[in-house]
Design an enzyme around this catalytic site. Structure first.
Site, PDB file in Angstrom:
ATOM      1  N   ARG A   2       0.913  -1.161   0.000  1.00 35.90           N
ATOM      2  CA  ARG A   2       0.000   0.000   0.000  1.00 35.90           C
ATOM      3  C   ARG A   2       0.929   1.182   0.000  1.00 35.90           C
ATOM      4  O   ARG A   2       1.664   1.417   0.952  1.00 35.90           O
ATOM      5  CB  ARG A   2      -0.894  -0.029   1.252  1.00 35.90           C
TER       6      ARG A   2
ATOM      7  N   HIS B 223       1.960   7.260   1.471  1.00 34.93           N
ATOM      8  CA  HIS B 223       0.865   8.218   1.344  1.00 34.93           C
ATOM      9  C   HIS B 223       0.578   8.867   2.694  1.00 34.93           C
ATOM     10  O   HIS B 223       1.135   8.480   3.714  1.00 34.93           O
ATOM     11  CB  HIS B 223      -0.402   7.499   0.836  1.00 34.93           C
TER      12      HIS B 223
ATOM     13  N   HIS C 265      -2.951  11.225   4.756  1.00 34.74           N
ATOM     14  CA  HIS C 265      -4.342  11.681   4.622  1.00 34.74           C
ATOM     15  C   HIS C 265      -4.710  12.599   5.771  1.00 34.74           C
ATOM     16  O   HIS C 265      -3.972  12.702   6.754  1.00 34.74           O
ATOM     17  CB  HIS C 265      -5.326  10.507   4.508  1.00 34.74           C
TER      18      HIS C 265
ATOM     19  N   GLU D 121      -5.332   7.251  11.257  1.00 36.75           N
ATOM     20  CA  GLU D 121      -5.578   5.864  10.831  1.00 36.75           C
ATOM     21  C   GLU D 121      -5.248   4.903  11.970  1.00 36.75           C
ATOM     22  O   GLU D 121      -4.146   4.906  12.492  1.00 36.75           O
ATOM     23  CB  GLU D 121      -4.699   5.557   9.608  1.00 36.75           C
TER      24      GLU D 121
ATOM     25  N   HIS E 208       3.013   7.418   5.644  1.00 36.45           N
ATOM     26  CA  HIS E 208       3.279   6.025   6.019  1.00 36.45           C
ATOM     27  C   HIS E 208       3.096   5.096   4.826  1.00 36.45           C
ATOM     28  O   HIS E 208       2.585   5.515   3.783  1.00 36.45           O
ATOM     29  CB  HIS E 208       2.339   5.611   7.165  1.00 36.45           C
TER      30      HIS E 208
ATOM     31  N   GLU F 247     -10.748   5.993   1.176  1.00 42.52           N
ATOM     32  CA  GLU F 247      -9.434   5.411   0.906  1.00 42.52           C
ATOM     33  C   GLU F 247      -8.959   5.802  -0.496  1.00 42.52           C
ATOM     34  O   GLU F 247      -7.777   5.749  -0.793  1.00 42.52           O
ATOM     35  CB  GLU F 247      -9.550   3.886   1.062  1.00 42.52           C
TER      36      GLU F 247
ATOM     37  N   HIS G 292     -25.696  -1.959  28.016  1.00 38.99           N
ATOM     38  CA  HIS G 292     -24.839  -0.835  28.374  1.00 38.99           C
ATOM     39  C   HIS G 292     -24.998   0.276  27.360  1.00 38.99           C
ATOM     40  O   HIS G 292     -25.691   0.109  26.345  1.00 38.99           O
ATOM     41  CB  HIS G 292     -23.371  -1.294  28.417  1.00 38.99           C
TER      42      HIS G 292
ATOM     43  N   GLU H  13     -20.553   4.336  18.519  1.00 40.97           N
ATOM     44  CA  GLU H  13     -19.731   3.110  18.478  1.00 40.97           C
ATOM     45  C   GLU H  13     -19.742   2.539  17.069  1.00 40.97           C
ATOM     46  O   GLU H  13     -20.796   2.371  16.463  1.00 40.97           O
ATOM     47  CB  GLU H  13     -20.310   2.081  19.460  1.00 40.97           C
TER      48      GLU H  13
ATOM     49  N   HIS I 221     -27.652  -0.751  24.322  1.00 40.86           N
ATOM     50  CA  HIS I 221     -27.544  -1.933  23.462  1.00 40.86           C
ATOM     51  C   HIS I 221     -26.930  -3.110  24.204  1.00 40.86           C
ATOM     52  O   HIS I 221     -26.346  -2.946  25.274  1.00 40.86           O
ATOM     53  CB  HIS I 221     -26.724  -1.619  22.203  1.00 40.86           C
TER      54      HIS I 221
HETATM   55 MN    MN Z   1      -3.186   5.299   5.318  1.00 37.11          MN
HETATM   56 MN    MN Z   2     -21.083  -0.940  23.196  1.00 39.58          MN
END
Ligand code: MN
Ligand code: MN
Length: 385
Positions: free
Chosen positions: A100, A103, A105, A109, A148, A170, A278, A285, A324
């Site tokens: 990869r 590059h 961004h 990441e 990276h 991406e 919880h 999330e 959930h």
């Molecule tokens: Mn990257």
């Molecule tokens: Mn959770």
């Protein structure tokens, strides 16, 4: 040869029907039976589901795949799953030696290695270099803008990347080859102090992923370079929080200091076990299901709730503060990642909240008896049997 699958037997049986005791009716078709079998709680939702909760699932299997010499990549972002505005994910495979390309961004990441091994390299704004070989269960984190590259080692690799903006793509990162291709050669010559002929063979556009040679072993003396904080972390080396129904490992900036915008929990739920009821007091999330089958109901207030089924390779999402649980509905362990755009992991346990509140007050709400109240635990148990 195909591996024998437990799913095959159970899923080849009678067609599930959108039919419960006294509601619903059979579906004579047309229907996508494979999907209906994978999503029994969508086909025939629990009676407790109600109202309009947005879609909270998208499978990488339904994401466009970009195939290149040296690997492939697909993404689940806010374009695929509109509710997922905080984080976006990429599932990537690199062949042995597959690169990869170099590059950077705008987003940070975070990554979890799913299979095989890779070499990651980065250089920060102060000229500190970093290099490490990562394997299954290892993480890395590159802050926004830090350049990276990733390269598959002898066995190749597959990993999931998470970016701290749901609108990340991406396909719009800043690549070394892309910049060279779009800079006049006389400018390149001046910048590097060489003649233009040095650049007569540069690629005409972005390479993104390409096939390279498997790199040799790292020098033992400097496996990590000079970066003051490590960009990688061995998540599986952490001692998990073990409970009756499974275990949890939590990684955030408290034990992986560079990871200031992404916090994660790796949750393992045994068959019959459940990630307890919880919610999270800090952010939405983003989930990635690594192994097994699960079922989640999200309680969205205002009398609304919606249930989804998940399997390995699916992305799940829970908007900020919504309650959930996640049940293991399979016969094998369920493993998934809970991810947050935050410097710390935090969850509030329904069980603990009730245990630490006045017994009488709770009883007045729920009309539960004293015997039930005496079973409540004051300590948190993230996974229950
Ligand atoms: Mn990257
Ligand atoms: Mn959770």
């Amino acid at each position: 040869m195909q591996k024998p699958s437990l799913d095959r037997a159970s899923e080849a049986g009678e067609a599930p029907q959108p039919l419960k005791e006294d509601v619903g009716a059979t579906d004579p078709g047309p229907r996508n039976l494979g999907r209906d079998r994978q999503n029994p709680d969508v086909l025939a939702p629990p009676d407790t589901d109600s109202g309009e909760v947005p879609n909270l699932r998208f499978s990488f299997s339904d994401a466009h795949n970009r195939l290149e010499e040296g690997g492939w990549a697909r993404e689940v972002t806010a374009r695929e799953l509109p509710v997922a505005t905080t984080l976006a994910g990429v599932n990537m495979r690199l062949t042995p030696g597959g690169v990869r390309e170099m590059h950077w961004h705008k987003e940070a990441e975070w990554a979890f290695m799913l299979d095989g091994r890779a070499r990651i390299t980065a250089v920060d704004q102060d000229g500190h270099d970093f290099i490490d070989d990562v394997g299954v269960g290892d993480l890395w984190y590159f802050p926004a803008g830090i350049p990276h590259a990733i390269q598959g080692l002898e066995e190749g690799c597959e990993f999931v990347l998470v970016f701290d903006d749901g609108n990340f793509s991406e396909n719009s990162t800043f690549s070394l080859t892309d910049w060279f291709a779009h800079t006049p050669k006389d400018v390149l010559a001046t910048n590097f102090g060489v003649s233009e002929s040095a650049f007569s063979h540069i690629p005409s556009g972005e390479r993104y992923i390409f096939q390279g040679e498997v790199p040799g072993p790292l020098p033992v003396s400097s496996p990590r370079g000079t970066a003051p904080e490590s960009f990688s972390h061995r998540m599986l080396a952490q001692e998990p929080i073990r409970t009756g129904g499974g275990q949890v490992r939590i990684t955030d900036s408290s034990n992986f200091p560079v990871s200031t915008t992404v916090a994660a929990a790796l949750v393992e739920v045994e068959p019959g076990g459940m990630r307890e009821l919880h919610w999270h007091p800090n952010d939405d999330e983003w989930q990635y299901f690594i192994e097994g089958k699960g079922r989640m109901t999200v309680f969205a207030s205002e009398g609304t709730a919606r249930t989804f089924d998940y399997r390995m390779g699916d992305v799940g999402y829970v908007p900020f503060a919504m309650g959930h649980y996640i049940q293991n509905t399979g016969e094998e362990p369920l493993r998934f990642l809970e991810m947050f755009r935050s410097d710390h992991f935090a969850d509030v346990s329904l069980h603990q909240w009730m245990a630490l509140t006045s017994c009488e007050l709770v009883q007045e709400h729920l009309h539960v008896d004293r015997e039930f109240m005496d079973t409540l635990r004051k300590e948190k148990r993230p996974v229950v049997e």
